[in-house]
Design a protein around this motif. Structure first.
Motif, PDB file in Angstrom:
ATOM      1  N   SER A 622       1.238  -1.162   0.041  1.00 27.93           N
ATOM      2  CA  SER A 622      -0.325   0.184  -0.335  1.00 27.93           C
ATOM      3  C   SER A 622       0.934   1.219   0.053  1.00 27.93           C
ATOM      4  O   SER A 622       1.718   1.617   0.857  1.00 27.93           O
ATOM      5  CB  SER A 622      -1.090   0.293   0.845  1.00 27.93           C
ATOM      6  OG  SER A 622      -0.843   0.838   1.742  1.00 27.93           O
ATOM      7  N   ASN A 623       0.302   2.302  -0.761  1.00 26.02           N
ATOM      8  CA  ASN A 623       1.028   3.357  -1.122  1.00 26.02           C
ATOM      9  C   ASN A 623       1.039   4.187   0.533  1.00 26.02           C
ATOM     10  O   ASN A 623       2.287   4.650   1.229  1.00 26.02           O
ATOM     11  CB  ASN A 623       0.524   4.068  -1.839  1.00 26.02           C
ATOM     12  CG  ASN A 623      -0.190   4.308  -2.766  1.00 26.02           C
ATOM     13  OD1 ASN A 623      -1.285   4.081  -1.570  1.00 26.02           O
ATOM     14  ND2 ASN A 623      -0.924   5.504  -3.118  1.00 26.02           N
ATOM     15  N   SER A 624       0.112   4.066   1.089  1.00 27.63           N
ATOM     16  CA  SER A 624       0.091   4.530   2.293  1.00 27.63           C
ATOM     17  C   SER A 624       1.035   4.149   3.879  1.00 27.63           C
ATOM     18  O   SER A 624       1.508   5.485   3.857  1.00 27.63           O
ATOM     19  CB  SER A 624      -1.149   4.720   3.215  1.00 27.63           C
ATOM     20  OG  SER A 624      -2.486   4.686   2.026  1.00 27.63           O
ATOM     21  N   TYR A 625       1.286   3.214   3.789  1.00 27.43           N
ATOM     22  CA  TYR A 625       2.090   2.682   4.816  1.00 27.43           C
ATOM     23  C   TYR A 625       3.713   3.076   4.268  1.00 27.43           C
ATOM     24  O   TYR A 625       4.207   2.621   4.984  1.00 27.43           O
ATOM     25  CB  TYR A 625       1.997   1.059   4.380  1.00 27.43           C
ATOM     26  CG  TYR A 625       0.264   0.373   5.941  1.00 27.43           C
ATOM     27  CD1 TYR A 625      -0.208   1.373   7.034  1.00 27.43           C
ATOM     28  CD2 TYR A 625      -0.723  -0.354   5.049  1.00 27.43           C
ATOM     29  CE1 TYR A 625      -1.734   1.087   7.240  1.00 27.43           C
ATOM     30  CE2 TYR A 625      -1.930  -0.409   5.495  1.00 27.43           C
ATOM     31  CZ  TYR A 625      -2.476   0.206   6.884  1.00 27.43           C
ATOM     32  OH  TYR A 625      -3.914   0.021   7.133  1.00 27.43           O
ATOM     33  N   TRP A 628       4.084   6.077   5.562  1.00 22.34           N
ATOM     34  CA  TRP A 628       4.391   6.563   6.826  1.00 22.34           C
ATOM     35  C   TRP A 628       4.698   5.862   7.499  1.00 22.34           C
ATOM     36  O   TRP A 628       4.969   5.139   8.900  1.00 22.34           O
ATOM     37  CB  TRP A 628       2.681   6.469   6.986  1.00 22.34           C
ATOM     38  CG  TRP A 628       2.240   7.326   6.794  1.00 22.34           C
ATOM     39  CD1 TRP A 628       1.114   7.552   6.245  1.00 22.34           C
ATOM     40  CD2 TRP A 628       2.528   8.799   7.172  1.00 22.34           C
ATOM     41  NE1 TRP A 628       0.496   8.608   5.697  1.00 22.34           N
ATOM     42  CE2 TRP A 628       1.092  10.095   6.420  1.00 22.34           C
ATOM     43  CE3 TRP A 628       3.004  10.156   8.289  1.00 22.34           C
ATOM     44  CZ2 TRP A 628       0.733  11.201   6.154  1.00 22.34           C
ATOM     45  CZ3 TRP A 628       2.770  11.140   8.370  1.00 22.34           C
ATOM     46  CH2 TRP A 628       1.324  11.864   7.335  1.00 22.34           C
ATOM     47  N   GLU A 631       6.324   6.469  10.507  1.00 21.34           N
ATOM     48  CA  GLU A 631       5.575   5.845  12.342  1.00 21.34           C
ATOM     49  C   GLU A 631       5.033   4.393  12.515  1.00 21.34           C
ATOM     50  O   GLU A 631       5.296   4.328  13.490  1.00 21.34           O
ATOM     51  CB  GLU A 631       4.165   7.063  11.710  1.00 21.34           C
ATOM     52  CG  GLU A 631       4.487   8.476  11.716  1.00 21.34           C
ATOM     53  CD  GLU A 631       4.969   9.115  12.956  1.00 21.34           C
ATOM     54  OE1 GLU A 631       3.956   9.385  13.699  1.00 21.34           O
ATOM     55  OE2 GLU A 631       5.914   9.356  13.485  1.00 21.34           O
ATOM     56  N   CYS A 635       5.420   2.811  16.165  1.00 17.63           N
ATOM     57  CA  CYS A 635       4.762   2.422  16.698  1.00 17.63           C
ATOM     58  C   CYS A 635       5.496   0.777  17.231  1.00 17.63           C
ATOM     59  O   CYS A 635       5.274   0.149  18.276  1.00 17.63           O
ATOM     60  CB  CYS A 635       3.743   1.911  16.125  1.00 17.63           C
ATOM     61  SG  CYS A 635       1.776   1.363  16.950  1.00 17.63           S
TER      62      CYS A 635
END
Lengths: 1039, 251
Positions: A622-625, A628, A631, A635
């Motif tokens: 996924s481009n989002s993961y 990010w 971050e 976590c």
């Protein structure tokens, strides 16, 4: 594994006293004899020496073989990455040849003036040109729209209006960009006439300057004065090409600003067009960014876009009125924009730009296809963006740049009224002949068979035939038309083939690479995580089978490739080599299967390691993961600390409980503290604020940030000392190295960065040259002490222990005279291996610390403390045999990669770190410095990985080398899984919009990290064990 | 080194026992009804929560505390040790069997009035101790440090009201019990399951935040709170029926 209870792990160890006088000759002789195995006790010294000698040879042999085995793993990774990259990363060789004015590729006879004044290969049409780029000018912005209009419709009308009303003066056409549709790549295409690929293999190291033949270079060669206004990307591509007095460049970075660039361009453009100024320049480039920025900020369907387009309309109308009739006006978009106003990919909206040519001469025409009006949509009569280069070259009387693959745009040469077929045929003959030249040279340089170009060469021959006939039969104009057709077909077909060579993924090669990488993951997983015989027993068997089978596999394929050259390429033998190696490993594993357990996690810790690695790997789809990732790392590290804290509470012994809890808490807090250092990537905006530099759009540190290395330099040695003192290990080499050399080195680095800031801001009244020299001398001194002095200390240093010998003594007590036996005390016994090995980590720490910017230095300091805290957590919770230790080290490496101001993008590479210790680019040192800067965090954690197995272990623990090997293999497994995942996703998502921006750079990062970590792991981590073990064996004997 | 016979076990041996709900019909009924009520209310509040997290989370505190206190009073056995920590808890952990927590309460339910006071004390402890601590933990996990203070505090307060309040009620402030709780070695039951579920749910709640779906509900801390409620709901039942008596083992 049985573990001794804490009572037995006292920092001071007192061996049973032995009779006999202590000899002064060997300081450690007493303990050496004590530490030989019980079965050896009582044997004569010479026997013990023989046994020790034998064990030493055994250790050195297993150590040597272990390095061999890891080299095999490295080889598998390298071969896998090579095959995938070969199929995936589209590369193009940049040829350095330049076209000459006096040497046209096609003989037009008297029609070639061969001078710059009349035209080089073809008589020129214009003396001057104004070339205006409206960034992201999509074709449908420029043509009239009759339905319900969006904001971007019917705002910029001048182009269509002129092309319709006076076809001899102007024409408007769809202008198709070749992906990637980012401005930098597009400008390369628009000026060289070729297809920029993701990587153009050139000869420059860091810069982006275009080195291949291009239109601007040709113009400069001809002595033309070039002026540029607008987007400063031009200056990184064409440094020094433009007239310094008239040129005005503006920062293209700030996409929120719609006006600064545009107002600047217009303000300087209009005066230059006035009659008194036209003599000052020959070609004027104006690059407007407002439309693009409006798109990025608001999207195309927004009033802001509308008003930007209207503003462009006004400007162009003004330019038209001011122009004289010797000048050509070109207006174009370098790419389009998608519905959200972004670009970079290859969707229709992004590639369909507009092109408009205008002159007062009235030389343009339409005759060749009978269509007079501009196409209503971008699907009709489009021209390629690469076609601009030959068109402009010939109109301005320049030679066509050597690498050009485009064709002259017919509308510009066909002439008003009746089509001039002869002119069309001759410009296409020139362009075609240049393509033919290029294609021969390219095939030769890359070793391509000429046969792949046989189809276009047929067209070329046909075209030549028609041309000859046309020259002979002057009365038959239609023969020129046929020649024109054939030459166009030749160009289109060659372009198609080149596109195929540069823009088509080679799926089988990618699959081969993925298969090898996946098998290598299997090999490392089995080696690292299946419990069974020690590596000393299995490595020789693995190694021999892998080498023999690999050699057979590689040699046989090579033989086939030599005998049948057409069937397989030579590099297929690497595939045979890899397959043989993997097969050899699998064979041995199946034979020994009973001795092993399968590599599945057996505890919550093992599962935690698996969850961290796999969820991260899945996230890369996924481009989002991917964006990010920093971050997410925070976590995960927090999760580890949280669980470690809970686990430490379960400890029954007070000291261990407090140690575990405090270290877990420290680890947790330090992760969050480090996370404050951020360098945001473009896609994280606006949810991220960069803190790495003074402000979001500077790349220098703020003055207060200079305190960070200073504070680190003061605190870090003290903190390291407390970890040593816990086991009374602050002895011997440690006092000198940690207490003095490391402290001075860190202080020196802090001073270096102060000097650097002084240099940037001109704080000191000192010449730039002498300040630079002081900086470079200081940096070299520090790197020298880290690597040369540090390594020498590590190789020849003694263990961090202190031995106190109390001689035999008589003491008077109430019972009479008691003979107190001689006693030997060893301070620092509990952590002999760990404390000595950590000195090597500090060497690397020093070098990496120097190469980071001030903020990154703080992150590296935190990383060092986190490594120590992790080691204590691992020790108190008895986790050295689980996968969690190396995996958390891997996570720390990935996390601090971001915290040292990096991102998985090409643009975040801090090239300037090459000049920390060097004045000019020097191989191999400059790339090594950049690697140390970029992957500093991963390198430091890799150097530290043996500590997972060595920390607080008894000096003669059996299978210690095997434990270290497994810990390193587990770390490599983490990075190999990440690499495999990013590789697979990049291959799978190769048509994804975000391929070039997100997936491809992440794959390249992962591959580079894996190769770096492999090499550092083998050469530094495993390699240096030899001296560590030898030094400890000198005192305690070999195990 | 040779192995030495270990005089003491190296790891804590937990003595806690699973909690049973009070043996009355109303307790058995309400313990099932309670999570359903809370989740239903949460479901209907969700759109308002997305629109304005801080005020909705704040307004929900009093009803949530009220429901949780009711649940404690009606369904759960209260701590026998009260607020006095056991003086012998650190001495000989293996010899003592502390089963009286569940046992004593099970034998004879006390009056409702006498159970409200400890429930209120639990609420105060939960607000003053666990909510600030959880806020710090949220920030350490990566919650915004400077910008979303109230979001973080309210999110942590919801987690502690759901997960920690009943633990205070049933285990009091006994040091030994709280060491077992923070070492995560309680046996599963509906109370412990609720806390584990709230923590796991909050962790998983962070998963959708980075996605580029541009949904309003992705904003901080909506997903975390939702994960907390869902995890609490699921693990409460799982802890009671599927995992009852089992403990989390690290090694």
């Amino acid at each position: 594994m049985a573990r001794t209870s804490p009572e037995n792990r006292e920092p001071v160890f007192t061996p049973i006293a032995q009779n006999g006088p202590a000899t002064a000759s060997s300081k450690y002789k007493d303990i050496t004899s004590q530490f030989n195995d019980s079965k050896d006790r009582g044997r004569p010294d010479s026997d013990i020496q023989t046994i020790n000698r034998r064990k030493e040879i055994q250790f050195k042999a297993s150590h040597f073989l272990l390095i061999g085995f890891f080299l095999w793993i490295f080889l598998l990774h390298a071969i896998g990455i090579y095959f995938f990259t070969k199929g995936f990363l589209l590369t193009r060789l940049v040829l350095d040849y330049k076209s000459e004015c006096t040497a046209p590729p096609f003989d037009l006879g008297k029609q070639s003036p061969r001078t710059y004044t009349d035209g080089c290969w073809h008589p020129k049409t214009f003396d001057k040109a104004v070339i205006i780029i409206i960034d992201a000018l999509r074709y449908d912005f420029t043509v009239p729209f009759s339905g319900i209009p969006h904001h971007f419709h019917n705002a910029l009308t001048v182009l269509d209006e002129t092309a319709r009303q006076s076809p001899g003066n102007a024409f408007l056409l769809p202008f198709i960009a070749d992906p990637p549709t980012s401005t930098l790549q597009r400008l390369k295409g628009l000026t060289t006439g070729t297809l920029p690929t993701f990587i153009d293999i050139g000869s420059n190291f860091a810069g982006t300057a275009i080195e291949e033949d291009n239109l601007l270079g040709q113009l400069r060669n001809a002595g033309k004065t070039l002026v540029h206004l607008g987007d400063d990307t031009w200056h990184s591509l064409f440094p020094g090409y433009f007239d310094a007095n008239l040129t005005h460049a503006y920062d293209s970075f700030n996409v929120w600003d719609l006006f600064t660039v545009d107002n600047g361009v217009t303000e300087h453009l209009i005066p230059l067009l006035s009659t008194e100024n036209t003599g000052k320049w020959d070609v004027l480039f104006g690059h407007y960014l407002g439309v693009d920025h409006a798109g990025h900020r608001y999207g195309p369907d927004h009033p802001a876009t509308n008003s930007k387009l209207r503003e462009m309309d006004d400007v162009l109308r003004k330019v038209i009125t001011l122009m004289d009739d010797k000048t050509l006006l070109v207006v174009m978009g370098d790419h389009g924009m998608d519905v959200k106003g972004d670009h970079g990919g290859e969707s229709d909206d992004e590639v369909e730009a507009a092109l408009w040519l205008y002159s007062k001469k009235g030389v343009f025409g339409r005759g060749h296809n009978g269509k007079m009006e501009p196409p209503p949509t971008a699907k009709e009569r489009p021209v390629g963006q690469i076609d601009l280069v030959p068109t402009l070259s010939l109109l301005l009387g320049m030679p066509i740049p050597f690498n050009n693959l485009g064709a002259p745009i017919a509308e510009a040469f066909v002439g008003p009224g009746k089509p001039d077929w002869q002119r069309l045929a001759s410009v296409n003959a020139l362009a075609g002949a240049q393509i033919s030249r290029y294609q021969h040279e390219y095939s030769r340089s890359r070793g391509l068979a000429e046969s792949i170009f046989s189809l276009p060469q047929g067209y070329w021959a046909d075209g030549l035939q028609s041309w000859k006939e046309a020259v002979q039969h002057k009365e038959r104009g239609d023969l020129y038309a046929t020649a024109f057709e054939k030459f166009s077909q030749y160009q289109q077909e060659t372009l198609r083939i080149c596109r195929g060579l540069w823009a088509t993924f080679n799926i089988p090669s990618m699959l081969e690479g993925i298969f090898i990488l996946a098998s290598a993951v299997g090999v490392v997983a089995v080696f690292a995580r299946s419990s069974g015989p020690s590596t000393a027993e299995v490595v020789p068997v693995y190694l021999s089978h892998m080498t023999v089978l690999g050699a057979i596999g590689g040699a046989s394929v090579l033989l086939i490739a030599t005998i049948l050259p057409g069937m397989v390429a030579k590099d297929t033998s690497l595939l045979g080599l890899a397959a043989g190696g993997i097969g050899g490993f699998g064979w041995v594993f199946l034979e020994l299967q009973k001795g092993f357990s399968l590599p599945f996690p057996r505890s919550l810790w093992g599962w935690l390691a698996v969850v961290f690695t796999l969820s991260q790997s899945i996230g890369f789809a996924s481009n989002s993961y991917t964006i990010w990732e920093d971050e997410i790392m925070l976590c995960f590290l927090g999760t580890f600390a949280f669980v470690a804290f809970a686990a430490s509470i379960r400890q029954e012994f007070f000291i261990e409980r407090i140690l575990g809890m405090s270290q877990a808490a420290a680890f947790f807090v330090l992760s969050r503290l480090a996370s404050l250092s951020r360098l945001c990537r473009e896609e994280q905006m606006p949810y991220c604020r960069s803190t790495y530099y003074a402000s979001t759009n500077s790349s220098t540190s703020a003055p207060w940030q200079l305190l960070i290395p200073l504070i680190t330099a003061i605190l870090l040695p003290v903190v390291i000392k407390t970890y040593y003192q816990g086991t009374r290990s602050y002895q011997g080499s440690a006092t000198l190295w940690v207490g003095f050399a490391l402290r001075m080195g860190l202080l020196g680095s802090a001073i270096f960065w102060v000097l650097d800031a002084a240099d940037d801001n001109e704080w000191l009244k000192m010449s730039q040259g002498s300040l630079k020299m002081i900086k470079i001398v200081l940096a070299r001194l520090l790197l020298g002490s880290a690597f040369v002095v540090g390594t020498t200390t590590f190789v020849y240093g003694n263990p961090c222990i202190n031995v106190e010998v109390t001689p035999e003594a008589n003491a008077d007590t109430n019972d009479g005279v008691v003979t107190k036996p001689k006693s030997v005390k060893v301070f620092g016994y509990a952590n002999v291996h760990g404390t000595r090995y950590f000195l090597l980590v500090t060497n690397w720490l020093l070098a990496i610390f120097l190469l980071q910017k001030p903020m990154g230095g703080g992150a590296i300091g935190i990383l060092a403390v986190q490594i120590l805290a992790l080691l204590e957590i691992i020790d108190t919770n008895d986790l050295s045999q689980t996968a969690i230790g190396p995996v958390v080290l891997g996570l720390l490496g990935s996390f601090h990669f971001f915290k040292t101001g990096h991102q998985a993008t090409l643009s975040s590479i801090q090239w300037e770190s090459a000049f920390v210790a060097l004045r000019t680019v020097t191989y191999p040192w400059s790339p090594l410095l950049v690697v140390l800067n970029t992957f500093g965090a991963q390198i430091l954690t890799t150097v530290a990985v043996p500590l997972i197995a060595l920390w607080k272990q008894p000096p003669k623990k059996p299978r210690l080398l095997s434990d270290v090997a497994k810990a390193l293999a587990t770390l490599l497994l983490y990075y190999a899984v990440i690499n495999l995942a990013t590789t697979m996703w990049a291959g799978w998502l190769r048509r994804h919009l975000m391929l070039y921006r997100i997936f491809s750079p992440r794959f390249m990062t992962a591959a580079a990290v894996l190769i770096t970590v492999d090499l550092v792991g083998i050469l530094v981590a495993i390699g240096s064990l030899r001296w560590n073990f030898a030094s400890i064996a000198e005192v305690f004997g070999w195990s | 080194m040779t192995e030495t016979t270990e005089a003491k076990p190296r790891k804590l041996i937990p003595i806690s026992q699973p909690i049973s709900v009070l043996p009355s019909d109303i307790a058995r009924l309400y313990t099932h009804l309670h999570p359903i009520i809370i989740l239903t209310v949460y479901y209907f509040c969700f759109p308002y929560l997305v629109a304005d997290p801080v005020s909705v989370l704040f307004k929900a505190l009093a009803p949530l505390a009220h429901l949780q206190i009711t649940y404690c009073v009606v369904c759960l056995p209260q701590s026998s040790g009260g607020s006095t920590p056991s003086p012998t808890s650190s001495k000989g952990p293996t010899t003592r069997k502390r089963v009286q927590f569940a046992q004593s309460a099970k034998s004879k339910p006390t009056s409702v009035g006498s159970r409200i006071t400890p429930a209120i004390i639990s609420l105060l402890l939960c607000l003053s101790l666990s909510a600030p601590l959880l806020t710090v933990i949220l920030i350490l996990f990566g919650a915004p440090l400077t910008t979303h203070f109230w979001h973080n505090l309210l999110c942590a307060t919801h987690i502690s009201l759901l997960g920690v309040l009943p633990l205070f009620y049933v285990h009091g402030v006994n040091a030994r019990m709280w060491r077992e709780i923070s070492g995560a070695c309680l046996p599963f039951d509906e109370v412990w399951g609720g806390l584990v579920g709230a923590v796991v749910g909050a962790w998983l709640g962070a998963v959708p935040i980075p996605l580029d779906w541009d949904r309003e509900w992705q904003k901080w801390p909506v997903t975390i709170v939702t994960g907390t409620y869902l995890g609490w709901f699921v693990f409460r039942f799982a802890g009671e029926y599927f995992l009852r008596g089992k403990r989390i083992e690290f090694d």
